[in-house]
Design an enzyme around this catalytic site. Structure first.
Site, short mmCIF file in Angstrom:
data_model
loop_
_atom_site.label_atom_id
_atom_site.label_comp_id
_atom_site.label_asym_id
_atom_site.label_seq_id
_atom_site.Cartn_x
_atom_site.Cartn_y
_atom_site.Cartn_z
N ASP A 81 0.88 -1.15 0.00
CA ASP A 81 0.00 0.00 0.00
C ASP A 81 0.93 1.22 0.00
O ASP A 81 2.12 1.12 0.29
CB ASP A 81 -0.92 -0.01 1.22
CG ASP A 81 -2.11 0.93 1.03
OD1 ASP A 81 -2.08 1.76 0.10
OD2 ASP A 81 -3.07 0.84 1.81
C1 BGC Z 1 -4.99 3.32 0.29
C2 BGC Z 1 -5.15 2.30 -0.82
C3 BGC Z 1 -5.02 3.01 -2.15
C4 BGC Z 1 -3.70 3.73 -2.21
C5 BGC Z 1 -3.45 4.45 -3.52
C6 BGC Z 1 -3.76 4.17 0.13
O1 BGC Z 1 -3.76 5.23 1.02
O2 BGC Z 1 -4.96 2.67 1.54
O3 BGC Z 1 -6.38 1.65 -0.70
O4 BGC Z 1 -5.18 2.09 -3.19
O5 BGC Z 1 -3.65 4.68 -1.17
O6 BGC Z 1 -4.28 5.54 -3.64
#
Ligand code: BGC
Length: 813
Positions: free
Chosen positions: A312
């Site tokens: 993530d």
């Molecule tokens: C989130 C993810 C997301 C990623 C990219 C993160 O903060 O937890 O779910 O896909 O950002 O935007």
């Protein structure tokens, strides 16, 4: 298109290839203006000769493995270090992204992979998220718009219990992904609803791993049918937003395997997602992105996952301050986390240093690079897919409208007040949310849609007449509240969750006038939440202003013999027990996407017969939640660790086993018609490899409708404690006409009988009698039947995982 003059050897090779592949040239070799075009798998042959010779990696006739190996062999160390890192998150302030991070070819996307032009390796682009594609709707110096469809949120989609329909939603979503030039959609999100206050529950599907896994698999299959990828997230146990980057979760191996991994296991096995996103949190002392047991042993070796794992965004670093540190990079790469997103310069430095010192093995790096290359090779960008920037937004609007209607759950319908068909009288729409309808939650799961059909628009479109006097007071009030909220979002940013709007204070006289003038009252209660924060208990409960509204409107309308319908425009669970007896009907509309108002009107009017059912429990009070005692962890003011003492007793597994009565139970949902369950039959009296459960469902009411059939299993629990019953299969009928019936056959496997026994590191099915309960909800069991398992069976032996970093015992009944 780049075209390099071919030498003789290449020409011969090409011609041989053409003969072999039975394909033909367009244009004449050597003719610069009209170069030869050979399209194989979307690749144009002329592009394969950028260095004047045909390298192995360029030769489409070679296996992907050969081509990938050749590429890795040609990459420099510097390129290798860059290749396992994303190319930054443009516009992200606070942290240094990779130098030169560019917006990429699709503005608003979440990131991309590293391009190596000299080897013809393009960058793939990844973008959020679960309720539809998230990109910027407008671009600099461009008059075109790039809106995407806001589909219903995860809870709404899952409530359909209709995997076929979810696959069609995925197909529609994937069409936008492909036509806007994205390679991988960062979705679906399928973490278990451990606690109703998790701010991202709206993105997730259920408290039950079977529902969650089956819905996610259908979604992945639908999206990927377009030839684009998915990233199932967040792997695993990303169950709270508070301190999500650093929270250490103590979880037993049994709870991990039976609940928090089971849904991912189903999804991986049934849909082979192209990528998996590891989560932010730590499990038993180690970041998930650095856990070899999770990312390699379980995901790949046990389940057979073939794609890549990405972190993530900024995952694996304890808190924003230490994001600048690099200590975890090698641990992540070694554990099987192939790609680090969104990529930071410091990580690259660390990779190069660790390679030099031998801390990071070259083989590990090459292994990860090969996996990423395989992903790149199958992506639309490599196939030079000519995306149109014109997805089928019109067609997809119909898909979202129908899906949202099917996900709505009719919680209450006293004296059949719904469907409501009176189009001559007027409807009084109360509640600020009636005038400021919520299509979806906030954060990366939000979508930039072109419009949202409000409840009022939906009702008007369906031909209902609204109380104009009431509109006159509510519309300006809602506008003011909306403006305030938008300004707040602008100031506080994407990751500060939205508060609830206060209700308009009206005199009882004014409400009495509405009751005299109108034929029906609708009260919409709204809740919104999102990434970056969890909900407060006050957000779960109804506020005094809302309670007063329900009281005043109900009293006034009931005094005139008129009915009151509550619409819940919410993303997650809220309290219903204290007020549900005061109103006549309750429709749980969830956050139904951009066509929401139309979808609600379809159900209210009876155009669509509701067939959604709850995929989670609505408790009487928040404190009944099994994880309420340890929610968010300790120390309370700034949690560092949290212990999942409730073990496997999450959701209905807890309520049913511990006899705690909920307000609305898991699996519950009403219809405008009624169904009969007959002929429940098991394949045999004794279990042998599989067991079929057959049931005939008959629509014995007056209108057509669909029914969700739920199959629960109660297993013998002599050797270890077990939930009273667990959902092991479900199915949904087609739309049955009055009098029509359908026979469903559902199958249980040996693993469905088994629980995870830590002392044996195995899934074990106990000998004894198993009870199959076929029902319309977890309480509303229509028929039961039993079968036996003669001898204990060790269904699957695994390697021990998730060694504890703290001593604690799971709760037992
Ligand atoms: C989130 C993810 C997301 C990623 C990219 C993160 O903060 O937890 O779910 O896909 O950002 O935007």
């Amino acid at each position: 298109m780049k075209y390099i003059k071919m030498n003789k050897r290449v020409k011969v090779t090409l011609l041989t290839a053409l003969v072999l592949a039975n394909l033909s040239f367009k244009g004449a070799p050597g003719d610069e203006k009209n170069p030869p075009l050979l399209t194989v798998d979307g690749l144009q042959f002329a592009d394969l000769n950028r260095n004047g010779k045909l390298d192995v990696y360029e030769d489409y006739r070679r296996t992907i493995e050969d081509r990938v190996n050749d590429l890795v062999a040609q990459m420099t160390e510097d390129e290798k270090a860059s290749f396992v890192l994303g190319t930054g998150m443009p516009g992200y302030d606070g942290i240094t992204p990779v130098v030169g991070a560019i917006e990429g070819r699709v503005p608003g996307a979440a990131g991309g992979t590293y391009e190596i032009e000299r080897l013809g390796i393009p960058a793939i682009i990844v973008a959020d998220g679960p309720a539809g594609l998230r990109i910027k709707p407008k671009r600099d110096n461009d008059t075109n718009t790039y809106y995407c469809t806001a589909f219903p949120v995860g809870t709404a989609l899952a409530s359909t219990w209709n995997t076929e329909l979810i696959e069609s939603v995925g197909k529609a979503m994937g069409n936008e992904v492909k036509e806007y030039g994205i390679d991988v959609l960062l979705a679906p999100a399928l973490n278990i609803h451990r606690n109703p206050l998790c701010g991202r529950n709206f993105e997730y599907y259920s408290e039950d791993p079977l529902v969650s896994g089956k819905i996610a698999a259908a979604m992945v299959n639908g999206i990927q049918s377009n030839g684009v990828g998915t990233s199932i997230k967040h792997f695993a146990a990303n169950n709270q937003e508070t301190n999500r980057l650093s929270i250490n979760e103590h979880i037993s191996e049994r709870a991990m395997r039976e609940l928090y991994l089971k849904n991912f296991e189903i999804t991986v096995k049934e849909s082979q997602p192209w990528t998996v996103m590891s989560s932010y949190n730590l499990i038993n002392g180690t970041y998930t992105s650095a856990r070899e047991d999770l990312l390699t042993e379980i995901l790949r070796n046990e389940w057979g996952f073939k794609g890549i794992v990405m972190t993530d965004w900024f995952g694996g670093y304890a808190g924003f301050e230490s994001l600048k540190g690099t200590s975890n990079v090698t641990a992540q790469l070694t554990a099987g986390n192939d790609l680090l997103m969104p990529g930071m310069d410091q990580q690259k430095k660390s990779i190069l240093a660790d390679l030099k010192s031998g801390k990071l093995s070259k083989d590990v790096l090459d292994r990860n690079i090969k996996r990423i290359l395989e992903l790149v090779m199958k992506s639309p960008v490599t196939k030079k897919y000519k995306y149109t920037d014109k997805p089928d937004l019109k067609g997809n609007a119909k898909v979202t409208r129908d899906a949202a209607a099917e996900g709505m759950v009719l919680l209450k319908n006293e004296s059949n007040v719904l469907p409501y068909t009176n189009k001559t009288g007027t409807i009084a729409a109360f509640g600020v949310t009636s005038y400021s309808f919520i299509a979806g939650g906030t954060g990366s799961g939000d979508v930039n849609e072109a419009y949202t059909i409000s409840l009022l628009d939906g009702l008007s479109n369906a031909g209902f007449k609204l109380d104009e006097e009431l509109k006159k007071v509510y519309v300006p009030f809602a506008e003011k509240e909306n403006k305030k909220e938008l300004a707040r979002r602008e100031k506080e940013g994407l990751l500060v969750p939205p508060p609830r709007f206060s209700e308009l204070d009206m005199t009882t006289d004014f409400i009495a006038q509405r009751a005299a003038a109108d034929d029906l009252a609708i009260i919409t209660l709204g809740r919104n939440s999102g990434e970056g924060g969890d909900r407060a208990i006050s957000d779960f409960n109804i506020g005094t202003d809302e309670a007063k509204l329900i009281d005043d409107v109900s009293k006034a309308f009931h005094a005139k013999g008129k009915k009151v319908v509550v619409i819940l425009n919410i993303g997650g669970v809220m309290e219903t027990a204290s007020w549900k007896n005061k109103v006549d009907a309750i429709l749980l509309a969830w956050q139904p996407g951009q066509e929401g108002g139309n979808s609600v009107a379809d159900v209210l009017s009876g155009k669509v017969n509701p067939s959604g059912k709850l995929t989670m429990t609505f408790p009487v009070k928040y404190e009944d939640t099994p994880s309420a005692k340890n929610w968010l962890g300790t120390p309370a003011d700034n949690p560092k660790e949290v212990t999942y003492e409730e073990g496997v007793y999450v959701g209905y597994r807890y309520y049913n086993t511990f006899n705690v009565k909920p307000s609305y139970e898991f699996g519950y949902g009403k219809s405008y018609t009624t169904f009969d369950y007959t002929d429940v039959r098991l394949g045999s009296k004794a279990f042998d490899k599989t067991m079929t459960v057959t049931v005939t469902v008959k629509n014995n009411g007056k209108v057509a409708g669909k029914e969700v059939v739920e199959v629960y299993l109660s297993a013998p629990a002599k050797n270890i404690d077990k939930p009273k019953s667990e959902l092991k299969a479900f199915g949904k009928t087609k739309e049955l006409k009055p009098g029509e019936s359908q026979t469903l056959t559902l199958t249980l496997s040996a693993k469905d009988l088994a629980s995870f026994v830590e002392s044996k590191s195995a899934w074990v099915a106990e000998a004894g009698t198993y009870t199959v309960s076929v029902g319309a909800s977890s309480f509303d069991i229509k028929k039961t039947a039993t079968f036996t398992l003669a001898k204990e069976q060790e269904v699957e032996k695994v390697k021990k995982a998730f060694a504890a970093d703290k001593k604690f015992a799971d709760m037992k009944p």
